[in-house]
Structure formats: C-alpha cells, structure tokens
Design an enzyme around this catalytic site. Sequence first.
Site, PDB file in Angstrom:
ATOM      1  N   SER A   8      52.714  33.864  34.511  1.00 44.98           N
ATOM      2  CA  SER A   8      51.459  33.410  33.690  1.00 44.98           C
ATOM      3  C   SER A   8      51.623  33.654  32.334  1.00 44.98           C
ATOM      4  O   SER A   8      52.753  34.049  32.125  1.00 44.98           O
ATOM      5  CB  SER A   8      50.227  34.254  34.184  1.00 44.98           C
ATOM      6  N   ASN A   9      51.490  32.582  31.218  1.00 45.39           N
ATOM      7  CA  ASN A   9      51.505  33.095  29.868  1.00 45.39           C
ATOM      8  C   ASN A   9      50.479  33.805  29.429  1.00 45.39           C
ATOM      9  O   ASN A   9      50.272  33.137  28.280  1.00 45.39           O
ATOM     10  CB  ASN A   9      52.263  31.400  29.624  1.00 45.39           C
ATOM     11  N   ALA A  11      48.132  36.116  27.314  1.00 45.30           N
ATOM     12  CA  ALA A  11      48.429  37.335  26.740  1.00 45.30           C
ATOM     13  C   ALA A  11      48.012  38.447  26.947  1.00 45.30           C
ATOM     14  O   ALA A  11      48.141  39.279  27.519  1.00 45.30           O
ATOM     15  CB  ALA A  11      48.734  36.763  25.638  1.00 45.30           C
ATOM     16  N   ASP A  67      46.389  36.017  40.840  1.00 43.21           N
ATOM     17  CA  ASP A  67      45.377  34.688  40.974  1.00 43.21           C
ATOM     18  C   ASP A  67      43.853  36.094  41.115  1.00 43.21           C
ATOM     19  O   ASP A  67      43.807  36.208  42.428  1.00 43.21           O
ATOM     20  CB  ASP A  67      45.465  33.867  42.238  1.00 43.21           C
ATOM     21  N   SER A  68      43.352  35.061  39.899  1.00 39.09           N
ATOM     22  CA  SER A  68      41.944  36.343  40.417  1.00 39.09           C
ATOM     23  C   SER A  68      40.713  34.981  39.675  1.00 39.09           C
ATOM     24  O   SER A  68      41.169  33.974  39.281  1.00 39.09           O
ATOM     25  CB  SER A  68      42.023  37.500  39.614  1.00 39.09           C
ATOM     26  N   PHE A 153      37.595  38.331  28.661  1.00 36.23           N
ATOM     27  CA  PHE A 153      37.958  37.293  28.517  1.00 36.23           C
ATOM     28  C   PHE A 153      37.700  36.561  29.825  1.00 36.23           C
ATOM     29  O   PHE A 153      36.780  37.210  30.770  1.00 36.23           O
ATOM     30  CB  PHE A 153      39.650  36.774  28.323  1.00 36.23           C
ATOM     31  N   ASP A 156      34.307  37.468  31.100  1.00 32.42           N
ATOM     32  CA  ASP A 156      33.735  38.367  30.857  1.00 32.42           C
ATOM     33  C   ASP A 156      31.933  38.769  30.178  1.00 32.42           C
ATOM     34  O   ASP A 156      31.594  39.580  30.995  1.00 32.42           O
ATOM     35  CB  ASP A 156      34.478  39.217  31.323  1.00 32.42           C
ATOM     36  N   LYS A 176      37.495  48.783  31.597  1.00 37.56           N
ATOM     37  CA  LYS A 176      37.115  48.100  32.394  1.00 37.56           C
ATOM     38  C   LYS A 176      39.005  48.377  33.452  1.00 37.56           C
ATOM     39  O   LYS A 176      39.009  47.817  34.696  1.00 37.56           O
ATOM     40  CB  LYS A 176      38.045  46.450  31.866  1.00 37.56           C
ATOM     41  N   ARG A 182      41.183  43.694  38.944  1.00 39.62           N
ATOM     42  CA  ARG A 182      42.713  44.434  38.807  1.00 39.62           C
ATOM     43  C   ARG A 182      43.108  45.659  38.957  1.00 39.62           C
ATOM     44  O   ARG A 182      44.011  45.477  39.380  1.00 39.62           O
ATOM     45  CB  ARG A 182      43.306  43.315  37.263  1.00 39.62           C
TER      46      ARG A 182
END
Length: 200
Positions: A8-9, A11, A67-68, A153, A156, A176, A182
């Site tokens: 993934s990119n 951040a 993957d979420s 993000f 959320d 969180k 996650r």
Amino acid sequence: MPELVLASNNAKKLAELQALLPGIQVRCQGELGVGEAEEPHGTFVENALAKARHAARITGRPALADDSGLCVDALQGRPGVQSARYAALAGGERSDAANNALLLATLQGQADRRAHFACVLVALRHADDPQPLIAQGRWLLEVLAAPRGEGGFGYDPLVAPRGQSRSVAQMSASEKNTLSHRAQAMAQLRAQLAEAWGWR
C-alpha cells in the site's frame, strides 16, 4: 530487525500497522518503486493476497497486505471491498468525504444502521509462498447521522462502536489500536508470524 513491505502507499495505514507491529520494520511499497496492484476480486481475502503477491514479486521481499472496508447490514455488505472507491464508482470523486456523503445519502430514512469494519491481513515470505499467513478482524459499528471528529481516515468520522456515541474519528490512536478490526487481525497475525516464521 525483520522487515515487511506493505502492499500500500497509504501513509495513515502504514502508521497504524507499524504501531501494531513493534519489532518489525514496515515499509511502504512506494519507497521501493512499486505501484498499486489491481484489486479486481469480490472478497477481502482475494484482494489482500493479490496485493501481497504483487509487492513480494516486484521487491523480492516478504510482504504484508491489508484489505479492509466498511460493510453495512442494510446494504447487504456494501460498500465492502469497494469502500475506498465507493463514490468514484458511482461517478463521483475518489475521496473520503465523497464516500461518506454517498453512504449518508444511500442510508437516508434507513432505520437499520448496523455495520462493521472488516480487515484481512496477508503476509507472504515470497510471491509464490504456498502458505500465506491470513488473519481477519471484525469491528461492530453503527453508522451515525452525520460525521463527527477529525481523526482517523476513511469512514472513521461516520461510524461509532455499537453502544457508544463517540465516532471512531473521536477516539485516540491508542484506543483505536486496541479495539479496531485491524488490531484484532494484527493480534492473530503476530501470533502466526511468531509460530510460522519465528518473527517475534
């Protein structure tokens, strides 16, 4: 220190996963010149496998993929694997704000606000690893009537853990990282990394 390439990119996703993996260095694939993989599949596990294989194949290093997405009961699990592209697929822009706005509009007048965040993590030693490590997490939520909070993000600001009034975006990062889908998946994956790969 063991190292995983994150497929993934994003951040913010990198920061979240790195906090959940102390003792293991996580690097974004973009640092190593790897572009985003195709995600054509209908399930989180298939897409996570595809992303991990893509990153591992190009870098020649062990890879981690996440993957979420948000699955809404009243929408038969949508947006699901299309969570990040939800508004774009409907002709809108690809942004968190557009996705949240579309979800609110779609659920207008809907009494059933139950949802959950789903996460699948996949780790591979190499692209052709016959035994990928696969872990899953599920965080039960409710969709709010309007966004709340500035943190996090994705969706959320628009969801709250069931029985709570604070949105996920109003929670601290440490909260969180204790409760989330996650975090649940990562707890499983860390146990598998220790048992199968000897990474502790």
